[in-house]
Write a protein that holds these residues in place. Structure first.
Motif, PDB file in Angstrom:
ATOM      1  N   TYR A  21      43.157   0.996 -53.918  1.00  9.77           N
ATOM      2  CA  TYR A  21      43.929   0.924 -52.698  1.00  9.77           C
ATOM      3  C   TYR A  21      43.813   2.251 -51.959  1.00  9.77           C
ATOM      4  O   TYR A  21      44.426   3.238 -52.322  1.00  9.77           O
ATOM      5  N   GLN A  22      42.988   2.291 -50.917  1.00  9.45           N
ATOM      6  CA  GLN A  22      42.788   3.503 -50.146  1.00  9.45           C
ATOM      7  C   GLN A  22      42.924   3.200 -48.652  1.00  9.45           C
ATOM      8  O   GLN A  22      41.923   3.041 -47.944  1.00  9.45           O
ATOM      9  N   PRO A  23      44.135   3.073 -48.161  1.00 10.16           N
ATOM     10  CA  PRO A  23      44.303   2.819 -46.732  1.00 10.16           C
ATOM     11  C   PRO A  23      43.737   3.972 -45.917  1.00 10.16           C
ATOM     12  O   PRO A  23      43.898   5.133 -46.272  1.00 10.16           O
ATOM     13  N   SER A  24      43.054   3.634 -44.838  1.00 15.37           N
ATOM     14  CA  SER A  24      42.447   4.671 -44.018  1.00 15.37           C
ATOM     15  C   SER A  24      42.280   4.166 -42.594  1.00 15.37           C
ATOM     16  O   SER A  24      42.297   2.969 -42.328  1.00 15.37           O
ATOM     17  N   GLY A  25      42.102   5.103 -41.681  1.00 17.69           N
ATOM     18  CA  GLY A  25      41.857   4.762 -40.294  1.00 17.69           C
ATOM     19  C   GLY A  25      40.687   5.564 -39.766  1.00 17.69           C
ATOM     20  O   GLY A  25      40.365   6.635 -40.291  1.00 17.69           O
ATOM     21  N   HIS A  26      40.053   5.041 -38.725  1.00 22.32           N
ATOM     22  CA  HIS A  26      38.886   5.741 -38.181  1.00 22.32           C
ATOM     23  C   HIS A  26      38.820   5.518 -36.675  1.00 22.32           C
ATOM     24  O   HIS A  26      38.919   4.383 -36.195  1.00 22.32           O
ATOM     25  N   MET A  27      38.660   6.603 -35.923  1.00 19.34           N
ATOM     26  CA  MET A  27      38.471   6.513 -34.482  1.00 19.34           C
ATOM     27  C   MET A  27      36.991   6.256 -34.223  1.00 19.34           C
ATOM     28  O   MET A  27      36.140   7.096 -34.521  1.00 19.34           O
ATOM     29  N   GLU A  28      36.680   5.055 -33.711  1.00 19.03           N
ATOM     30  CA  GLU A  28      35.286   4.654 -33.538  1.00 19.03           C
ATOM     31  C   GLU A  28      34.638   5.339 -32.341  1.00 19.03           C
ATOM     32  O   GLU A  28      33.413   5.343 -32.219  1.00 19.03           O
ATOM     33  N   GLN A  29      35.443   5.885 -31.440  1.00 20.89           N
ATOM     34  CA  GLN A  29      34.923   6.600 -30.290  1.00 20.89           C
ATOM     35  C   GLN A  29      35.501   8.011 -30.287  1.00 20.89           C
ATOM     36  O   GLN A  29      36.713   8.195 -30.413  1.00 20.89           O
ATOM     37  N   PRO A  30      34.675   9.029 -30.133  1.00 21.67           N
ATOM     38  CA  PRO A  30      35.156  10.407 -30.227  1.00 21.67           C
ATOM     39  C   PRO A  30      35.912  10.900 -28.998  1.00 21.67           C
ATOM     40  O   PRO A  30      36.604  11.903 -29.057  1.00 21.67           O
ATOM     41  N   THR A  31      35.774  10.205 -27.861  1.00 21.64           N
ATOM     42  CA  THR A  31      36.400  10.673 -26.631  1.00 21.64           C
ATOM     43  C   THR A  31      37.880  10.322 -26.590  1.00 21.64           C
ATOM     44  O   THR A  31      38.358   9.500 -27.363  1.00 21.64           O
TER      45      THR A  31
END
Length: 381
Positions: A21-31
């Motif tokens: 269980y490793q919840p994570s988030g990622h911003m797909e656009q750097p701007t």
């Protein structure tokens, strides 16, 4: 029953398994922009397997080629669920989600946020907004694809023999203290029914006789559109193959509905060709896809219209052309306005609506040429 058991086994074995269980988030656009769209996957999935089409198109990245998303940041949330081992409750997933939205996505700094959620992801989003009121003020809309707000009979059947807490909660039931029943009650009591909720649902089984989420189970708390995705099963819903795919077109319409100024800006641009978007248009997406490729090769500009009503009225010219009405050609499916049966009455209704369209085009100056397409017009059949 044996066919169902085999189908369920194949479905479960085809789903990806996460080791921990490793919840994570990622911003797909750097701007950094003013608006945020958050993609949330469903049960026994992850962001990659859930939102990636067989052709390699990843929906969160696909949005970067859409003018409606020019001023939008895209964020994805990844969390763990399991069938064959204990998994977190919806409340636990929502708790982790809240922390990631605050810390990683910095959600509260955006002017507007739209959630795009598949299956269980839609339940997680609703639980998030119920339990964490500080995240509500900038939520502009939700777009749910096959989210079983009213409970999933399929989940209940599978959950009976497995330890998954998540699946057991998706089963629903008549107990007022059951998670989904309490969620619906809390949603109204917290005044969240005013949040625009756009929904889509599958029309085809995953395996023999298996609907992971039946349409009647996905309609709960939908207060805007409730759109069938023709020919798609539960796993197809979050995997558009290009910008013309029905599920992405529905997302476009939701964005235009919630952010009318942004949509109006795009529809003010003069183009060579406008391709009509219609609700009953089963074969339209494939035609629009091929037609758009041909127009690009010819160096012609084009765009899709806003979704037309079932019955055509003069005011719908604004949905087709926007305020400029600068297009030279309108391409439209012959069955665009046929919301009735394929019988005499339905054919008369379609004829009358097309007559109104022609009158409206003539009244607007008559400079727009009309291209009508349909397999019914194929003289070789």
């Amino acid at each position: 029953m044996k066919q169902i058991a085999v189908a369920v086994l194949l479905i479960l074995l085809s789903m990806p398994a996460l080791a921990q269980y490793q919840p994570s988030g990622h911003m797909e656009q750097p701007t950094r922009h003013a608006r945020l769209v958050v993609f949330v996957h469903g049960v026994i999935g992850d962001k990659v397997s859930t939102f990636t089409n067989a052709n390699g198109i990843f929906w969160p990245t696909l949005t970067q080629g859409d003018p409606l998303f020019d001023d939008v940041d895209v964020f994805t949330y990844n969390y763990f669920t399991s069938i064959f081992e204990d998994s977190p409750s919806v409340a636990d997933i929502a708790s982790d989600f809240a922390k990631i939205l605050k810390n990683d996505a910095q959600m509260q700094t955006y002017g507007s946020v739209v959630f795009v959620a598949h299956s269980l992801g839609g339940i997680v989003v609703r639980k998030l907004l119920i339990d964490y009121p500080e995240l509500r003020p900038n939520v502009a809309a939700t777009y749910m694809l096959g989210s079983p707000t009213l409970g999933s009979d399929f989940a209940g059947w599978v959950a009976a023999g497995v330890p998954s807490k998540t699946l057991k909660e998706l089963a629903g039931g008549s107990d007022p203290d059951a998670m989904l029943n309490k969620l619906i009650k809390d949603w109204f009591e917290e005044g969240l029914s005013s949040i625009p909720s756009f929904c889509a649902y599958e029309t085809r089984e995953v395996g023999p006789f298996v609907f992971p989420v039946h349409p009647k189970e996905a309609v709960g708390l939908c207060n805007r559109s409730f759109s069938p995705m023709t020919g798609m099963n539960h796993n197809d819903l979050p995997k558009p193959k290009d910008l013309w795919a029905p599920q992405h077109v529905e997302l476009q319409h939701a964005m235009e509905d919630v952010f009318p100024n942004e949509g109006a800006a795009i529809h003010r641009e003069a183009v060579d060709v406008v391709i009509a978007t219609c609700k009953p248009d089963e074969y339209g997406p494939e035609f629009r896809r091929v037609f758009a490729e041909r127009l690009r090769s010819m160096g012609k500009s084009y765009r899709a219209s806003k979704m037309l009503h079932d019955d055509f009225y003069h005011r719908d010219l604004g949905l087709l052309f926007g305020p400029t009405r600068g297009a030279k050609l309108l391409a439209i499916h012959y069955s665009c306005f046929q919301d009735g049966k394929e019988d005499k009455a339905g054919n008369l209704e379609r004829r009358d609506d097309f007559r109104e369209l022609l009158k409206a085009l003539r009244g607007a100056g008559g400079a727009v040429k009309l291209l009508v397409y349909s397999s019914a017009l194929d003289s070789t059949k």
